[in-house]
Design a protein around this motif. Structure first.
Motif, PDB file in Angstrom:
ATOM      1  N   GLU A 130      11.400  12.388   4.096  1.00 32.26           N
ATOM      2  CA  GLU A 130      10.749  11.525   2.957  1.00 32.26           C
ATOM      3  C   GLU A 130      11.173  10.090   3.155  1.00 32.26           C
ATOM      4  N   PRO A 131      10.459   9.194   2.552  1.00 30.41           N
ATOM      5  CA  PRO A 131      10.783   7.777   2.295  1.00 30.41           C
ATOM      6  C   PRO A 131      11.719   7.447   1.172  1.00 30.41           C
ATOM      7  N   SER A 132      12.539   6.323   1.602  1.00 32.92           N
ATOM      8  CA  SER A 132      13.482   6.199   0.444  1.00 32.92           C
ATOM      9  C   SER A 132      12.991   5.280  -0.449  1.00 32.92           C
ATOM     10  N   ALA A 133      13.146   5.153  -1.632  1.00 27.91           N
ATOM     11  CA  ALA A 133      12.475   4.032  -2.766  1.00 27.91           C
ATOM     12  C   ALA A 133      13.124   2.898  -2.324  1.00 27.91           C
ATOM     13  N   VAL A 134      12.344   1.627  -2.438  1.00 27.58           N
ATOM     14  CA  VAL A 134      12.830   0.310  -1.700  1.00 27.58           C
ATOM     15  C   VAL A 134      12.807  -0.463  -3.038  1.00 27.58           C
ATOM     16  N   ALA A 135      13.785  -1.172  -3.149  1.00 24.51           N
ATOM     17  CA  ALA A 135      13.991  -2.122  -4.446  1.00 24.51           C
ATOM     18  C   ALA A 135      12.598  -2.906  -4.598  1.00 24.51           C
ATOM     19  N   ALA A 136      12.418  -3.169  -6.069  1.00 23.39           N
ATOM     20  CA  ALA A 136      11.099  -3.902  -6.366  1.00 23.39           C
ATOM     21  C   ALA A 136      11.396  -5.331  -5.917  1.00 23.39           C
ATOM     22  N   ASP A 137      12.556  -5.787  -5.609  1.00 24.38           N
ATOM     23  CA  ASP A 137      12.678  -6.964  -5.317  1.00 24.38           C
ATOM     24  C   ASP A 137      13.070  -7.210  -3.817  1.00 24.38           C
TER      25      ASP A 137
ATOM     26  N   PRO B 297      12.647  -7.999  -0.070  1.00 20.01           N
ATOM     27  CA  PRO B 297      11.737  -9.160   0.508  1.00 20.01           C
ATOM     28  C   PRO B 297      10.564  -8.830   1.254  1.00 20.01           C
ATOM     29  N   TYR B 298      10.450  -7.585   1.384  1.00 23.70           N
ATOM     30  CA  TYR B 298       9.157  -6.754   2.196  1.00 23.70           C
ATOM     31  C   TYR B 298       8.402  -6.238   1.393  1.00 23.70           C
ATOM     32  N   VAL B 299       8.783  -5.919   0.044  1.00 24.07           N
ATOM     33  CA  VAL B 299       8.009  -5.049  -0.652  1.00 24.07           C
ATOM     34  C   VAL B 299       6.890  -6.089  -1.241  1.00 24.07           C
ATOM     35  N   GLY B 300       5.488  -5.556  -1.285  1.00 24.41           N
ATOM     36  CA  GLY B 300       4.458  -6.163  -1.798  1.00 24.41           C
ATOM     37  C   GLY B 300       3.205  -6.339  -1.173  1.00 24.41           C
ATOM     38  N   LEU B 301       2.352  -7.232  -1.556  1.00 27.21           N
ATOM     39  CA  LEU B 301       1.055  -7.223  -0.596  1.00 27.21           C
ATOM     40  C   LEU B 301       1.054  -8.057   0.466  1.00 27.21           C
TER      41      LEU B 301
ATOM     42  N   PRO C 116       7.179  -0.015  -4.002  1.00 29.31           N
ATOM     43  CA  PRO C 116       8.477   0.196  -4.048  1.00 29.31           C
ATOM     44  C   PRO C 116       8.881   1.777  -4.201  1.00 29.31           C
ATOM     45  N   ASP C 117       7.883   2.599  -4.138  1.00 28.88           N
ATOM     46  CA  ASP C 117       8.284   4.173  -4.132  1.00 28.88           C
ATOM     47  C   ASP C 117       8.272   4.600  -2.696  1.00 28.88           C
ATOM     48  N   GLY C 118       8.124   3.658  -1.591  1.00 32.53           N
ATOM     49  CA  GLY C 118       8.305   4.051  -0.153  1.00 32.53           C
ATOM     50  C   GLY C 118       6.581   4.402   0.369  1.00 32.53           C
ATOM     51  N   ARG C 119       5.798   4.225  -0.276  1.00 31.39           N
ATOM     52  CA  ARG C 119       4.428   4.430  -0.054  1.00 31.39           C
ATOM     53  C   ARG C 119       3.597   3.111   0.354  1.00 31.39           C
ATOM     54  N   TYR C 120       2.540   3.064   0.887  1.00 28.97           N
ATOM     55  CA  TYR C 120       1.745   2.033   1.213  1.00 28.97           C
ATOM     56  C   TYR C 120       0.456   2.337   0.845  1.00 28.97           C
ATOM     57  N   ASP C 121      -0.611   1.273   0.645  1.00 31.47           N
ATOM     58  CA  ASP C 121      -1.764   1.533   0.147  1.00 31.47           C
ATOM     59  C   ASP C 121      -2.568   0.494   1.231  1.00 31.47           C
ATOM     60  N   GLU C 122      -3.276   0.932   2.109  1.00 25.59           N
ATOM     61  CA  GLU C 122      -4.050  -0.561   2.970  1.00 25.59           C
ATOM     62  C   GLU C 122      -5.526  -0.423   2.663  1.00 25.59           C
ATOM     63  N   ALA C 123      -5.969  -1.705   2.387  1.00 18.60           N
ATOM     64  CA  ALA C 123      -7.295  -1.676   2.055  1.00 18.60           C
ATOM     65  C   ALA C 123      -7.829  -2.495   3.401  1.00 18.60           C
ATOM     66  N   ARG C 124      -9.177  -2.229   3.901  1.00 16.40           N
ATOM     67  CA  ARG C 124      -9.919  -2.906   4.911  1.00 16.40           C
ATOM     68  C   ARG C 124     -11.277  -3.337   4.531  1.00 16.40           C
ATOM     69  N   GLY C 125     -11.660  -4.559   4.585  1.00 14.73           N
ATOM     70  CA  GLY C 125     -12.900  -5.104   4.176  1.00 14.73           C
ATOM     71  C   GLY C 125     -13.001  -4.491   2.775  1.00 14.73           C
ATOM     72  N   ASP C 126     -14.294  -4.062   2.578  1.00 16.04           N
ATOM     73  CA  ASP C 126     -14.721  -3.641   1.341  1.00 16.04           C
ATOM     74  C   ASP C 126     -14.261  -1.995   1.137  1.00 16.04           C
ATOM     75  N   ARG C 127     -13.374  -1.542   1.923  1.00 16.04           N
ATOM     76  CA  ARG C 127     -12.827  -0.076   1.833  1.00 16.04           C
ATOM     77  C   ARG C 127     -11.418  -0.177   1.111  1.00 16.04           C
ATOM     78  N   ALA C 128     -11.468   0.142  -0.017  1.00 16.80           N
ATOM     79  CA  ALA C 128     -10.190   0.011  -0.843  1.00 16.80           C
ATOM     80  C   ALA C 128      -9.379   1.604  -0.299  1.00 16.80           C
ATOM     81  N   SER C 129      -8.213   1.549  -0.444  1.00 23.31           N
ATOM     82  CA  SER C 129      -7.354   2.430   0.049  1.00 23.31           C
ATOM     83  C   SER C 129      -7.713   3.245   1.436  1.00 23.31           C
ATOM     84  N   ALA C 130      -8.243   2.407   2.272  1.00 23.78           N
ATOM     85  CA  ALA C 130      -8.758   2.976   3.620  1.00 23.78           C
ATOM     86  C   ALA C 130      -7.686   3.870   4.394  1.00 23.78           C
ATOM     87  N   TYR C 131      -6.211   3.380   4.209  1.00 19.24           N
ATOM     88  CA  TYR C 131      -5.174   4.175   4.680  1.00 19.24           C
ATOM     89  C   TYR C 131      -4.025   4.241   3.748  1.00 19.24           C
ATOM     90  N   THR C 132      -3.489   5.268   3.537  1.00 12.56           N
ATOM     91  CA  THR C 132      -2.463   5.376   2.721  1.00 12.56           C
ATOM     92  C   THR C 132      -1.397   6.357   3.222  1.00 12.56           C
TER      93      THR C 132
END
Length: 229
Positions: free
Chosen positions: A147-154, A156-160, A174-190
């Protein structure tokens, strides 16, 4: 020797040398080359020898022999494009080794998903057998346990992170998950991610793994260069 008996022998005799015998060895070392049928000898956490003929000393040296006939033996970290970090099967190197079973395009009675999952036959991490016969030995965590570890909100690598064309937009949450959009495809990979120093590893919800590296303020991932937005 039966599979379970051999694994029991390996786990109970950690000081004995281990020989991966008779596989197709991909050394990833230009000077050594590759062999259609060869052996890799491991002592402790180190590759001791590689090449044909090592099997002849198996009895003399008390080796535990694993028959790798019909399998590929290669570094557990291999980059066949030579653009990134890779390991080699060079004597003296750490014994991080993968033994790959050749794919059966027709699957098995278990079905194609199970057959594909077991193409990784054996995995050694620093000479320790963490996977055997396609299954974790109990010495390594399974994907479900990782399971991923939570990452502090501050952090330096957390964010968009966004590429130069604004096509790929990857949000490291910051919960250890990612959400990746590609072009007009929101949440193409999570999926989940782990950060170790300047390296990031991804496990997508679709089941594949990927990685990236933070360099000079950018995130290099899958051929893209992303910057913080």
């Amino acid at each position: 020797m039966h599979t379970s008996e051999l694994l029991d022998t390996i786990t109970k005799n950690s000081t004995r040398p281990l020989l991966l015998a008779g596989g197709t060895v991909i050394s990833m070392n230009a000077m050594l080359g590759d062999w259609e049928k060869a052996d890799v000898l491991i002592g402790g956490d180190t590759i001791v020898g590689v090449g044909p003929g090592l099997l002849t000393a198996a009895d003399d040296d008390g080796m535990i022999v694993i028959d790798c006939t019909g399998r590929l033996v290669l570094p557990a970290r291999a980059d066949f494009t030579a653009t990134g970090a890779t390991g080699t099967l060079t004597p003296g190197e750490r014994a991080d080794i993968a033994v790959i079973r050749i794919a059966d395009p027709n699957g098995t009675p278990d079905g194609p998903v199970i057959a594909r999952a077991r193409h990784l036959d054996i995995l050694l991490d620093g000479g320790q057998v963490t996977h055997y016969d396609g299954r974790p030995t109990g010495l390594a965590r399974t994907t479900e346990e990782a399971e991923p570890s939570a990452v502090a909100a501050d952090h330096p690598y957390v964010g968009l992170w966004v590429d130069q064309a604004d096509f790929l937009r990857q949000n490291l949450l910051p919960d250890g998950r990612y959400d990746e959009a590609r072009g007009d495809r929101a949440s193409a990979y999570t999926g989940r991610y782990w950060i170790n120093g300047t390296r990031i590893d991804y496990l997508d919800d679709l089941g594949f793994w990927a990685y990236g590296e933070f360099q000079d303020g950018d995130l290099r991932h899958a051929g893209y260069r992303l910057t913080r937005r």
